[in-house]
Design a protein around this motif. Structure first.
Motif, short mmCIF file in Angstrom:
data_model
loop_
_atom_site.label_atom_id
_atom_site.label_comp_id
_atom_site.label_asym_id
_atom_site.label_seq_id
_atom_site.Cartn_x
_atom_site.Cartn_y
_atom_site.Cartn_z
N UNK A 92 0.76 -1.17 -0.10
CA UNK A 92 0.08 -0.25 -0.20
C UNK A 92 0.24 1.42 0.29
N UNK A 93 1.88 0.99 1.33
CA UNK A 93 2.75 2.66 1.06
C UNK A 93 3.99 2.45 -0.46
N UNK A 94 3.77 1.66 -1.03
CA UNK A 94 4.88 1.96 -2.71
C UNK A 94 3.78 1.89 -3.69
N UNK A 95 2.69 0.96 -3.26
CA UNK A 95 1.48 1.90 -4.59
C UNK A 95 0.80 3.39 -3.86
N UNK A 96 1.12 3.66 -3.41
CA UNK A 96 0.39 5.55 -2.81
C UNK A 96 1.98 5.93 -3.32
N UNK A 97 3.11 5.94 -2.82
CA UNK A 97 4.41 6.45 -3.72
C UNK A 97 4.17 6.71 -5.38
N UNK A 98 3.85 5.49 -5.66
CA UNK A 98 4.01 5.85 -7.37
C UNK A 98 3.20 6.41 -7.73
N UNK A 99 1.38 6.35 -6.87
CA UNK A 99 0.43 7.66 -7.31
C UNK A 99 1.12 9.15 -7.21
N UNK A 100 1.78 9.36 -5.81
CA UNK A 100 2.33 10.76 -6.04
C UNK A 100 2.95 10.82 -6.69
N UNK A 101 3.93 9.69 -7.26
CA UNK A 101 5.10 10.26 -7.85
C UNK A 101 4.56 10.75 -9.73
N UNK A 102 3.64 9.38 -9.89
CA UNK A 102 2.88 10.28 -11.85
C UNK A 102 2.23 11.31 -11.42
N UNK A 103 1.57 12.07 -10.46
CA UNK A 103 0.53 12.98 -10.29
C UNK A 103 1.89 14.21 -10.59
N UNK A 104 2.70 13.82 -9.66
CA UNK A 104 3.66 14.96 -9.96
C UNK A 104 4.71 15.28 -11.52
N UNK A 105 4.49 13.29 -12.08
CA UNK A 105 4.72 13.88 -13.65
C UNK A 105 3.65 14.73 -14.38
N UNK A 106 2.94 14.01 -14.20
CA UNK A 106 2.18 14.95 -14.97
C UNK A 106 1.80 16.28 -14.79
N UNK A 107 1.77 16.97 -13.35
CA UNK A 107 2.37 18.23 -13.67
C UNK A 107 3.58 18.81 -14.40
N UNK A 108 3.85 18.07 -14.05
CA UNK A 108 5.55 19.22 -14.17
C UNK A 108 5.29 18.57 -16.36
N UNK A 109 4.79 17.51 -16.95
CA UNK A 109 4.51 17.80 -18.48
C UNK A 109 3.37 18.94 -18.35
N UNK A 110 2.68 18.90 -18.16
CA UNK A 110 1.60 20.15 -17.88
C UNK A 110 2.14 21.35 -18.19
N UNK A 111 3.00 21.53 -16.71
CA UNK A 111 4.14 23.41 -16.92
C UNK A 111 4.95 23.44 -18.18
N UNK A 112 5.39 22.34 -18.87
CA UNK A 112 6.27 22.17 -19.66
C UNK A 112 6.02 22.19 -21.20
N UNK A 113 5.04 21.42 -21.49
CA UNK A 113 4.26 22.00 -22.83
C UNK A 113 3.42 23.59 -22.45
N UNK A 114 2.96 23.71 -21.32
CA UNK A 114 2.24 25.01 -21.52
C UNK A 114 3.50 26.53 -21.52
#
Length: 61
Positions: free
Chosen positions: A5-27
C-alpha cells in the motif's frame, strides 16, 4: 500488505508529479512557440513589404 500500500501510494504520488511537470512543460513550450511565431511573422511581413516596394521600383523603371 502495508508495504504494498505504501509503495502504491508513493508511485501514485510520483505519477501526479510527472503529470504536473508535463503540463507545465508543454504549457510553457506552447507560450514560447506562440511568441516565436509572432516574432517571425512580423519579420516575414516586413520582408514582404520590402520586396513589394522593390518590385514596384523595378517595374516603374
Amino acid at each position: 500488505m502495508e508495504k504494498i500500500n505504501s509503495w502504491l501510494s508513493q508511485m501514485a504520488h510520483n505519477y501526479l508529479l510527472i503529470v504536473i511537470a508535463a503540463i507545465l512543460f508543454f504549457g510553457i513550450k506552447s507560450v514560447i512557440g506562440v511568441m516565436t511565431y509572432r516574432h517571425y511573422n512580423k519579420e516575414l511581413q516586413h520582408l514582404h513589404k520590402k520586396l513589394d516596394s522593390l518590385l514596384k521600383k523595378t517595374s516603374e523603371d
